[in-house]
Design an enzyme around this catalytic site. Structure first.
Site, PDB file in Angstrom:
ATOM      1  N   SER A  61       0.791  -1.236   0.000  1.00 45.72           N
ATOM      2  CA  SER A  61       0.000   0.000   0.000  1.00 45.72           C
ATOM      3  C   SER A  61       0.816   1.276   0.000  1.00 45.72           C
ATOM      4  O   SER A  61       0.246   2.359  -0.122  1.00 45.72           O
ATOM      5  CB  SER A  61      -0.974   0.007   1.187  1.00 45.72           C
ATOM      6  OG  SER A  61      -2.060  -0.852   0.932  1.00 45.72           O
ATOM      7  N   LYS A  64       0.116   3.336  -3.025  1.00 47.95           N
ATOM      8  CA  LYS A  64      -1.039   4.226  -3.144  1.00 47.95           C
ATOM      9  C   LYS A  64      -0.655   5.683  -3.335  1.00 47.95           C
ATOM     10  O   LYS A  64      -1.277   6.407  -4.125  1.00 47.95           O
ATOM     11  CB  LYS A  64      -1.945   4.071  -1.917  1.00 47.95           C
ATOM     12  CG  LYS A  64      -2.736   2.772  -1.875  1.00 47.95           C
ATOM     13  CD  LYS A  64      -3.611   2.694  -0.634  1.00 47.95           C
ATOM     14  CE  LYS A  64      -4.597   1.535  -0.704  1.00 47.95           C
ATOM     15  NZ  LYS A  64      -3.976   0.217  -0.705  1.00 47.95           N
ATOM     16  N   TYR A 172     -11.091   1.681   4.698  1.00 47.84           N
ATOM     17  CA  TYR A 172      -9.917   1.387   3.881  1.00 47.84           C
ATOM     18  C   TYR A 172     -10.176   0.201   2.959  1.00 47.84           C
ATOM     19  O   TYR A 172     -10.645  -0.854   3.412  1.00 47.84           O
ATOM     20  CB  TYR A 172      -8.742   1.091   4.807  1.00 47.84           C
ATOM     21  CG  TYR A 172      -7.403   1.077   4.127  1.00 47.84           C
ATOM     22  CD1 TYR A 172      -6.930   2.198   3.462  1.00 47.84           C
ATOM     23  CD2 TYR A 172      -6.602  -0.054   4.169  1.00 47.84           C
ATOM     24  CE1 TYR A 172      -5.693   2.193   2.853  1.00 47.84           C
ATOM     25  CE2 TYR A 172      -5.362  -0.065   3.569  1.00 47.84           C
ATOM     26  CZ  TYR A 172      -4.911   1.060   2.914  1.00 47.84           C
ATOM     27  OH  TYR A 172      -3.686   1.052   2.309  1.00 47.84           O
TER      28      TYR A 172
END
Length: 399
Positions: A61, A64, A172
């Protein structure tokens, strides 16, 4: 005592005696990189496997922030609007429904959404999507149907049901993977191609990629799992070298020094102090990367559902602050109070599932990253190592 003399022993301590298999870490100030270090083994089954600064990590992540930076670039150019409907770019999203629960036979109960998600909702994790490891509904859906599995790097696994009404709640999930598809549609190229031309090449980043070459596999940090007795088990590397879909939420590979080159732009109003290239305009950093973009009345959740213990331990970070004092920008989780490590108020951070952590502190003019490759997320030893590392950085800067 130099910063290297302070930080190297921390990395070495935590990679000894099976605490962590490997660590790669670094620190940057506005002027550039001031510390890089690596320690441990990239594969505990291979005595010859040493982690170094060229070791490739699965970035998960931490991908991101790169994807959201690309989206802000498109907003700057007028090719994308913050409050545009996602369906303008991905028509198939019109058919997505809300997973409302399950009947007595474990069949899904769906209902139609009232709201339509926007680009803002994708950026701020308020579009209604989740992950199997942070949603009991998604975990049950996976157990009964075999989907969704985001790590198959398939668009079919990403476009999943909502678990709440779009625009009404922070949760999330795969929002940035969907955003990556929007970027591909708008730019007309794959995410890998877009990143390399518009972000990586201007920053002098050479290792970060969705598509791995054989030499990158040879020097890759292998993910390990923490067993119940505390030991570490080596996991197979079964993700494809050339994925079918470039997942903007978790699909990048690269070195930690290269990731720090990316973080540097947020200490320099969008421009690299190393190459001099501008990635974002100063006003974009302030109005998107650093500004609270959550829809009015929406706050970051207190905690994340603990639905797949293999991937994550209970995440409680968010419950430690009043809801008004932590927010979400286009790219980062923002904390509006100082933290015990020394981090200033209005600093930014995020992480990756195999326990990669970074922070950006514009007030102090410093950013840092500590990365390992261990499941489950929020591992106690990883958190302790990260906190000790970050605290020592601030002690050095303020000495």
């Amino acid at each position: 005592m130099s910063l290297k003399e302070r930080l190297d022993p921390i990395l070495e301590k935590w990679t000894k005696e099976g605490n962590l298999p490997m660590i790669s870490a670094g620190v940057v100030t506005k002027d550039g990189i001031i510390y890089l270090g690596a320690s441990g083994s990239n594969n505990l089954n291979n005595p010859e496997g040493k982690t170094n600064l060229d070791t490739i990590f699965e970035l998960y992540s931490t991908t991101k922030a790169v994807t959201t930076t690309a989206a802000v670039q498109l907003i700057e150019k007028g090719l994308l609007g913050l409050d545009d409907l996602v369906e303008n770019y991905i028509p198939e999203i019109k058919g997505i429904k809300i997973l409302d629960g399950f009947d007595e036979n474990d069949k899904c109960i769906f209902k139609d959404p009232v709201n339509k998600p926007t680009i803002r909702n994708l950026l701020t994790h308020t579009a209604g999507f989740s992950y199997t490891f942070f949603s009991f509904k998604y975990a049950k859906l996976y157990d009964t149907t075999g989907k969704p599995d985001p790590f198959k790097d398939s668009w079919d696994e990403i476009l999943t049901p909502y678990i709440y009404e779009p625009g009404t709640k922070w949760h999330y999930g795969v929002n940035i993977d969907v955003l990556g598809q929007v970027i591909q549609k708008v730019s007309g190229v794959t995410l890998d191609e877009y990143f390399k031309k518009n972000i990586f090449a201007p920053l002098g980043i050479t290792s970060m990629t969705f598509i791995r070459k054989p030499e990158q596999v040879a020097n890759k940090a292998i993910i390990h799992s923490r067993e119940e007795n505390g030991s570490l088990k080596v996991l197979p590397d079964d993700r494809p070298l050339e994925p079918e879909f470039h997942c903007g939420g978790h699909g990048l590979y690269g070195t930690i020094p290269d990731y720090l080159r990316f973080l540097l732009i947020f200490l320099n109003k969008g421009t690299s102090p190393i190459t001099g290239k501008q990635i974002l305009k100063p006003e974009s950093v302030e109005n998107y990367s650093f500004a609270n973009l959550l829809p009015e009345g929406v706050f970051v959740e207190d905690s994340l559902e603990h639905s797949q213990p293999y991937y994550s331990k209970p995440v409680t970070t968010f419950s430690q602050l009043p809801k008004e004092l932590h927010t979400w920008t286009s790219s980062f989780y923002r904390t509006d109070v100082p933290l015990p490590t020394g981090r200033s108020a209005k600093s930014f951070m995020w992480c990756g599932l195999p326990n990669l952590y970074y922070w950006i502190d514009p007030t102090e003019g410093v950013a840092g990253m500590l990365a390992t490759q261990v499941f489950p997320f929020f591992d106690e030893k990883c958190l302790e190592a990260n906190n000790e590392f970050e605290s020592e950085v601030y002690k050095f800067l303020r000495a």
